[in-house]
Design a protein around this motif. Structure first.
Motif, mmCIF file in Angstrom:
data_model
loop_
_atom_site.group_PDB
_atom_site.id
_atom_site.type_symbol
_atom_site.label_atom_id
_atom_site.label_comp_id
_atom_site.label_asym_id
_atom_site.label_seq_id
_atom_site.Cartn_x
_atom_site.Cartn_y
_atom_site.Cartn_z
ATOM 1 N N SER A 80 21.011 40.832 12.020
ATOM 2 C CA SER A 80 21.271 41.564 13.270
ATOM 3 C C SER A 80 21.613 40.603 14.401
ATOM 4 C CB SER A 80 20.079 42.450 13.641
ATOM 5 O OG SER A 80 19.042 41.706 14.271
ATOM 6 N N ASP A 84 24.929 40.570 16.509
ATOM 7 C CA ASP A 84 24.700 40.775 17.949
ATOM 8 C C ASP A 84 25.419 39.711 18.789
ATOM 9 O OD1 ASP A 84 22.945 42.078 20.156
ATOM 10 O OD2 ASP A 84 22.410 39.959 20.343
ATOM 11 N N ASP A 85 25.512 38.495 18.248
ATOM 12 C CA ASP A 85 26.120 37.388 18.995
ATOM 13 C C ASP A 85 27.650 37.353 18.910
ATOM 14 O OD1 ASP A 85 23.660 36.374 19.872
ATOM 15 O OD2 ASP A 85 23.409 35.096 18.105
ATOM 16 N N ASP A 90 27.743 40.807 21.941
ATOM 17 C CA ASP A 90 27.269 40.137 23.162
ATOM 18 C C ASP A 90 28.044 38.855 23.482
ATOM 19 O OD1 ASP A 90 25.468 42.148 23.436
ATOM 20 O OD2 ASP A 90 23.696 40.976 22.904
ATOM 21 N N ASP A 92 27.841 35.653 22.447
ATOM 22 C CA ASP A 92 26.961 34.539 22.799
ATOM 23 C C ASP A 92 27.272 33.309 21.953
ATOM 24 O OD1 ASP A 92 25.122 35.021 24.964
ATOM 25 O OD2 ASP A 92 24.353 36.682 23.771
ATOM 26 N N GLN A 158 21.942 49.507 18.895
ATOM 27 C CA GLN A 158 23.014 48.559 19.258
ATOM 28 C C GLN A 158 24.238 49.304 19.802
ATOM 29 O OE1 GLN A 158 21.735 45.704 19.754
ATOM 30 N NE2 GLN A 158 22.677 44.360 18.247
ATOM 31 N N LYS A 181 16.930 49.708 19.156
ATOM 32 C CA LYS A 181 17.603 48.456 18.808
ATOM 33 C C LYS A 181 16.611 47.372 18.378
ATOM 34 C CE LYS A 181 18.325 45.886 23.124
ATOM 35 N NZ LYS A 181 19.227 45.241 24.051
ATOM 36 N N THR A 182 15.407 47.407 18.890
ATOM 37 C CA THR A 182 14.414 46.381 18.560
ATOM 38 C C THR A 182 13.150 46.968 17.936
ATOM 39 O OG1 THR A 182 15.224 45.035 20.369
ATOM 40 C CG2 THR A 182 13.043 44.497 19.536
#
Ligand code: IPE
Ligand code: IPE
Ligand code: MG
Ligand code: MG
Ligand code: MG
Length: 295
Positions: A80, A84-85, A90, A92, A158, A181-182
Motif C-alpha cells: 500500500s 500510495d507514493d 501522493d 512522494d 485511498q 484507508k488506515t
C-alpha cells in the motif's frame, strides 16, 4: 519509536527475519524481487505485526501462532505504501528515509512489486506450513484480510483520499476516510492475530474489533499530526506534504490542538474497548506507542 521496550525490538527483528526469508524463497524475477525486498525491508516500525502478536496473546495464545498473519499484514502494508507514493497518488520521493520504490527502480516495477506483495500475503495465509491452523481458520483470515484491503476497506479509503483533496469535509466523512484507508488494515492485523490462535471467543473478537477500529483511527490522526509537527529527517518522509496537496486531515480541519484533542479522545475509546476477558497489556502498550510515537 520512543520508550520502546527490548521485547518489542526483539519482535521487530523476528518479523524482519520472517519477511526476509519469505522474500528470498518467492522466486520472483531478479528485478521484481529486488524491488519487493526494497519495499519491505526498508525499516518500517512493524506496528501491524506487533499488533497481531499482541492480539494473539490477548486471548491467551502464543505469539508464534501469529507469525504468518503478522507478515501477511505487513506485506499488504508495504504494497500500500509503494502504491500510495506513486506519482499518480501522493507523488512522494522519500519513504523511511530512502528514495521511494518508483524512484529507486521505476514506476512500472513499483506497481508490479506492489501487486506481487499483495498476492504473496494471500498465498502465505493459504499455504504456509508455518501456519498451524486448519483450513477453516485460514479461510476466515483470508476473508478478513481481503475485505480490509479491498473495495470496502483500504482501497476505498485511498479512493476517498484522492477524491477529497481540496474539498472541505465534515468530521464524520473524515473519520470514515481515515478508518478505511488506515484503520481497516490495522483492524485486520488485530483480528488475524486473534484468529490464528483458535482460542478467541466471539465476545473477545467483538471487543478486539472495537479496540482496533479506534486504534486505527488514532494511528491516522497521529500520522496527520506528524506531517505538520515533525521533521523530515525524523519521520523519513517529506514533512508538510498533506497541506501542500490540500489533503483533508485532522489538522487541516481542526488545527493542531483540535487534532490532538481528538487523538486523545480516540485513544480513550480504544482503551475502553479493552474489557475484562482480554489479557490486554501488550495491546495497551502498542496503543500508547501509536499515540506518542515520534515517527
Ligand atoms: C504509514 O504507516 C502510512 C499510513 C498508513 C499512515 P507507518 O507509519 O506504519 O509506516 P512504517 O511502516 O512504519 O514506515
Ligand atoms: C497512507 O496514508 C494510507 C495507505 C497507504 C493505505 P498517507 O498517504 O497519509 O501515508 P503517508 O503519510 O504517505 O505515509
Ligand atoms: Mg496517501
Ligand atoms: Mg502518502
Ligand atoms: Mg500521511
Amino acid at each position: 519509536m520512543p520508550t520502546q521496550s527490548q521485547g518489542l525490538r526483539a519482535r521487530q527483528q523476528r518479523v524482519d527475519a520472517l519477511l526476509r526469508s519469505e522474500l528470498r524463497t518467492c522466486n520472483a524475477a531478479d528485478r521484481l524481487q529486488q524491488a519487493m525486498t526494497y519495499a519491505v525491508m526498508g525499516g518500517g516500525k512493524r506496528l501491524r505485526p506487533l499488533l497481531a502478536y499482541a492480539a494473539a496473546e490477548s486471548v491467551g495464545g502464543h505469539m508464534e501462532a501469529a507469525d504468518i498473519p503478522a507478515i501477511a499484514v505487513e506485506l499488504i502494508h508495504a504494497y500500500s505504501l509503494v502504491h500510495d507514493d506513486l506519482p499518480a497518488m501522493d507523488d512522494d520521493a522519500l519513504r523511511r528515509g530512502l528514495p521511494t520504490c518508483h524512484i529507486a527502480f521505476d514506476e512500472a516495477t513499483a506497481i508490479l512489486a506492489g501487486d506481487a506483495l499483495q498476492a504473496l500475503a494471500f498465498e502465505l495465509l493459504a499455504n504456509s506450513p508455518l501456519l498451524s491452523t486448519g483450513h477453516g481458520t485460514r479461510l476466515q483470515m483470508i476473508l478478513e484480510l481481503a475485505r480490509a484491503s479491498g473495495a470496502n476497506g483500504m482501497v476505498a479509503g485511498q479512493m476517498l483520499d484522492i477524491e477529497a483533496a481540496g474539498n472541505v469535509r465534515d468530521e464524520n466523512a473524515l473519520g470514515r476516510m481515515h478508518s478505511l484507508k488506515t484503520g481497516a488494515l490495522i483492524t485486520a492485523s488485530v483480528m488475524l492475530g486473534a484468529l490464528s490462535t483458535n482460542l478467541a471467543t466471539p465476545a473477545q473478537l467483538a471487543a478486539l474489533r472495537q479496540f482496533a477500529n479506534r486504534a486505527g483511527l488514532a494511528f491516522q490522526i497521529k500520522d496527520d499530526l506528524l506531517d505538520v509537527e515533525a521533521e523530515t529527517g525524523v519521520i523519513g518522509k517529506q514533512q508538510g506534504k498533506d497541506a501542500a496537496r490540500n489533503k483533508p486531515t485532522y489538522t487541516s480541519l481542526f488545527g493542531v490542538a483540535g487534532a490532538r484533542q481528538r487523538l486523545q479522545a480516540t485513544v480513550e475509546e480504544a482503551e475502553a474497548a479493552l474489557t475484562t476477558g482480554l489479557q490486554a497489556a501488550g495491546l495497551r502498550e502498542l496503543l500508547h506507542l501509536i499515540a506518542d510515537r515520534h515517527y
